[in-house]
Design an enzyme around this catalytic site. Structure first.
Site, PDB file in Angstrom:
ATOM      1  N   ALA A  63      -4.144  -8.294   7.600  1.00  0.00           N
ATOM      2  CA  ALA A  63      -5.546  -8.422   7.181  1.00  0.00           C
ATOM      3  C   ALA A  63      -5.687  -9.682   6.341  1.00  0.00           C
ATOM      4  O   ALA A  63      -4.735 -10.101   5.671  1.00  0.00           O
ATOM      5  CB  ALA A  63      -5.932  -7.203   6.350  1.00  0.00           C
ATOM      6  N   GLY A 107      -1.409  -5.629   9.135  1.00  0.00           N
ATOM      7  CA  GLY A 107      -2.309  -5.467  10.274  1.00  0.00           C
ATOM      8  C   GLY A 107      -1.798  -6.193  11.511  1.00  0.00           C
ATOM      9  O   GLY A 107      -2.147  -5.829  12.637  1.00  0.00           O
ATOM     10  N   GLU A 110       0.509  -3.825  13.074  1.00  0.00           N
ATOM     11  CA  GLU A 110      -0.326  -2.741  13.626  1.00  0.00           C
ATOM     12  C   GLU A 110      -1.037  -3.189  14.902  1.00  0.00           C
ATOM     13  O   GLU A 110      -1.135  -2.435  15.870  1.00  0.00           O
ATOM     14  CB  GLU A 110      -1.329  -2.281  12.553  1.00  0.00           C
ATOM     15  N   GLU A 130       2.204  -3.742   2.916  1.00  0.00           N
ATOM     16  CA  GLU A 130       1.011  -3.391   2.131  1.00  0.00           C
ATOM     17  C   GLU A 130       1.359  -2.825   0.761  1.00  0.00           C
ATOM     18  O   GLU A 130       0.627  -3.011  -0.203  1.00  0.00           O
ATOM     19  CB  GLU A 130       0.149  -2.369   2.902  1.00  0.00           C
TER      20      GLU A 130
HETATM   21  C1  HXC Z   1      -4.848 -14.514   4.160  1.00  0.00           C
HETATM   22  C2  HXC Z   1      -2.814 -15.521   4.209  1.00  0.00           C
HETATM   23  C3  HXC Z   1      -2.185 -14.304   4.610  1.00  0.00           C
HETATM   24  C4  HXC Z   1      -3.029 -13.169   4.781  1.00  0.00           C
HETATM   25  C5  HXC Z   1      -0.682 -15.819   4.448  1.00  0.00           C
HETATM   26  N1  HXC Z   1      -1.834 -16.409   4.122  1.00  0.00           N
HETATM   27  N2  HXC Z   1      -0.870 -14.530   4.749  1.00  0.00           N
HETATM   28  N3  HXC Z   1      -4.127 -15.609   3.989  1.00  0.00           N
HETATM   29  N4  HXC Z   1      -4.352 -13.331   4.538  1.00  0.00           N
HETATM   30  N5  HXC Z   1      -2.569 -12.003   5.194  1.00  0.00           N
HETATM   31  C6  HXC Z   1      -2.045 -17.795   3.731  1.00  0.00           C
HETATM   32  C7  HXC Z   1      -1.425 -18.089   2.383  1.00  0.00           C
HETATM   33  O1  HXC Z   1      -2.299 -17.700   1.346  1.00  0.00           O
HETATM   34  C8  HXC Z   1      -1.268 -19.597   2.471  1.00  0.00           C
HETATM   35  O2  HXC Z   1      -2.538 -20.198   2.246  1.00  0.00           O
HETATM   36  C9  HXC Z   1      -0.915 -19.822   3.924  1.00  0.00           C
HETATM   37  O3  HXC Z   1      -1.364 -18.662   4.635  1.00  0.00           O
HETATM   38  C10 HXC Z   1       0.582 -19.949   4.155  1.00  0.00           C
HETATM   39  O4  HXC Z   1       1.213 -18.837   3.567  1.00  0.00           O
HETATM   40  P1  HXC Z   1       2.527 -18.970   2.654  1.00  0.00           P
HETATM   41  O5  HXC Z   1       2.678 -17.711   1.917  1.00  0.00           O
HETATM   42  O6  HXC Z   1       2.489 -20.236   1.868  1.00  0.00           O
HETATM   43  O7  HXC Z   1       3.649 -19.106   3.790  1.00  0.00           O
HETATM   44  P2  HXC Z   1       5.180 -18.669   3.715  1.00  0.00           P
HETATM   45  O8  HXC Z   1       5.794 -19.020   2.397  1.00  0.00           O
HETATM   46  O9  HXC Z   1       5.801 -19.220   4.962  1.00  0.00           O
HETATM   47  O10 HXC Z   1       5.172 -17.073   3.807  1.00  0.00           O
HETATM   48  C11 HXC Z   1       4.732 -16.431   4.987  1.00  0.00           C
HETATM   49  C12 HXC Z   1       4.461 -14.930   4.710  1.00  0.00           C
HETATM   50  C13 HXC Z   1       3.522 -14.788   3.486  1.00  0.00           C
HETATM   51  C14 HXC Z   1       5.795 -14.209   4.443  1.00  0.00           C
HETATM   52  C15 HXC Z   1       3.842 -14.359   5.990  1.00  0.00           C
HETATM   53  O11 HXC Z   1       2.385 -15.641   3.682  1.00  0.00           O
HETATM   54  C16 HXC Z   1       3.035 -13.392   3.261  1.00  0.00           C
HETATM   55  O12 HXC Z   1       3.764 -12.552   2.740  1.00  0.00           O
HETATM   56  N6  HXC Z   1       1.780 -13.140   3.616  1.00  0.00           N
HETATM   57  C17 HXC Z   1       1.118 -11.872   3.340  1.00  0.00           C
HETATM   58  C18 HXC Z   1       1.568 -10.822   4.319  1.00  0.00           C
HETATM   59  C19 HXC Z   1       0.959  -9.478   3.987  1.00  0.00           C
HETATM   60  O13 HXC Z   1       1.061  -8.984   2.849  1.00  0.00           O
HETATM   61  N7  HXC Z   1       0.300  -8.859   4.968  1.00  0.00           N
HETATM   62  C20 HXC Z   1      -0.401  -7.601   4.776  1.00  0.00           C
HETATM   63  C21 HXC Z   1      -1.842  -7.841   4.465  1.00  0.00           C
HETATM   64  S1  HXC Z   1      -2.684  -6.324   4.137  1.00  0.00           S
HETATM   65  P3  HXC Z   1      -2.734 -21.429   1.224  1.00  0.00           P
HETATM   66  O14 HXC Z   1      -4.201 -21.590   1.169  1.00  0.00           O
HETATM   67  O15 HXC Z   1      -2.091 -21.050  -0.065  1.00  0.00           O
HETATM   68  O16 HXC Z   1      -2.013 -22.551   1.930  1.00  0.00           O
HETATM   69  C22 HXC Z   1      -2.903  -5.653   5.654  1.00  0.00           C
HETATM   70  C23 HXC Z   1      -3.585  -4.340   5.664  1.00  0.00           C
HETATM   71  C24 HXC Z   1      -3.663  -3.792   7.025  1.00  0.00           C
HETATM   72  O17 HXC Z   1      -2.561  -6.202   6.649  1.00  0.00           O
HETATM   73  C25 HXC Z   1      -5.007  -3.279   7.318  1.00  0.00           C
HETATM   74  C26 HXC Z   1      -5.375  -3.421   8.759  1.00  0.00           C
HETATM   75  C27 HXC Z   1      -5.798  -4.759   9.264  1.00  0.00           C
END
Ligand code: HXC
Length: 256
Positions: A63, A107, A110, A130
């Site tokens: 998400a 997501g 998922e 999450e």
């Molecule tokens: C918005 C995101 C994002 C996300 C990454 N970015 N994941 N933006 N939503 N889910 C953005 C970062 O803010 C960053 O933007 C750019 O993408 C690059 O990310 P980095 O973290 O700098 O890259 P890296 O160090 O290579 O790490 C990659 C990663 C990490 C391991 C995937 O980005 C990460 O942990 N992302 C979050 C993953 C997560 O928690 N997903 C679950 C979300 S909740 P800037 O602007 O700083 O360059 C969810 C709920 C499910 O999914 C509900 C159903 C849909």
């Protein structure tokens, strides 16, 4: 800029998630565009299978955290984009093949699990992180993961937030095959062309029957399968397939 890209390759419709700066995170707009593209390919009588993929380095990071952070309970509840995503995918008659390179997180994992077949590149990583954000999976992670890989491994991923790599995902049964990252899309398109080369209504019946297995008890599922099996006798393609086998020739499907 559109959040997805679409193209056709023969009888295969290809959808690529396309928000590179946000690692293909699922914004509300992306979900709307994705569901519309899936429905478009589903209605297209020249398309027999659909590929859903991301980029060479990331499938989808989940998400959109920046967007979700701003939503109140009422806004999230009313938009109901998770239900739209789930209903959108589950209403597609044609097979949807997920091709995963890089991260499939939250997501994104998922969304991958909503597909009918998953092929992964060898650098793919799957996770439900999450818990680290102070929430839980919201688009099927707690439900589909347990069916795909069993309770203990699903709990491990969901409660620790740790990722599993492609080979672990293959051994656990989450993905059908793992290939070198630069070959997985080509391999998947070939398999999609193969599936799209069979009779469209028969492929749709097979997909429907397999998916019902997740919803029904065994006796009801077997009954459902028999009804569809017998229904296939009404198709011209059934007559053609059996006739071609006995006539020692290749079948000519007419999708009727
Ligand atoms: C918005 C995101 C994002 C996300 C990454 N970015 N994941 N933006 N939503 N889910 C953005 C970062 O803010 C960053 O933007 C750019 O993408 C690059 O990310 P980095 O973290 O700098 O890259 P890296 O160090 O290579 O790490 C990659 C990663 C990490 C391991 C995937 O980005 C990460 O942990 N992302 C979050 C993953 C997560 O928690 N997903 C679950 C979300 S909740 P800037 O602007 O700083 O360059 C969810 C709920 C499910 O999914 C509900 C159903 C849909």
């Amino acid at each position: 800029m559109s959040s997805i890209l679409t193209e056709r390759s023969g009888k295969v419709g290809i959808i690529r998630l396309n928000r590179p700066k946000a690692l293909n995170a699922l914004s509300l707009a992306l979900v709307e565009e994705l569901v519309e593209a899936l429905r478009g390919f589903d209605k297209d009588s020249d398309v027999g299978a659909i590929i859903l993929t991301g980029s060479d380095t990331v499938f989808c990071a989940g998400a959109d955290i920046k967007e979700q952070k701003e939503l109140s309970f009422v806004q999230a509840y009313s938009a109901d984009y998770l239900k739209n995503l789930n209903d959108g995918l589950s209403s597609i008659h044609k097979p949807v093949i997920g091709v995963i390179n890089g991260y499939a997180l939250g997501g994104g994992c998922e969304l991958a699990m909503m597909c009918d077949i998953l092929y992964a590149g060898d650098k793919a990583k799957f996770g439900q992180p999450e818990i680290k954000l102070g929430t839980i999976p919201g688009a099927g992670g707690t439900q589909r993961l347990i069916r795909a890989i069993g309770k203990s491994k699903a709990m491990h991923m969901i409660l620790t937030g740790e990722m599993i790599d492609a080979s672990e995902a293959e051994v656990a049964g989450l993905v059908a095959k793992v290939l070198p990252a630069d070959q997985v899309l080509g391999f998947s398109i070939e398999r999609a062309q193969k599936i799209a080369g069979f009779s469209f209504p028969v492929v749709a019946m097979a997909k429907e029957a397999v998916n019902e297995a997740e919803e029904l008890n065994l006796q009801t599922g077997l009954h459902f399968e028999r009804r569809l099996y017998h229904a296939s006798f009404a198709l011209k393609d059934h007559e053609e397939g059996f006739g071609a086998f006995l006539g020692k020739r290749d079948p000519q499907w007419i999708n009727q």
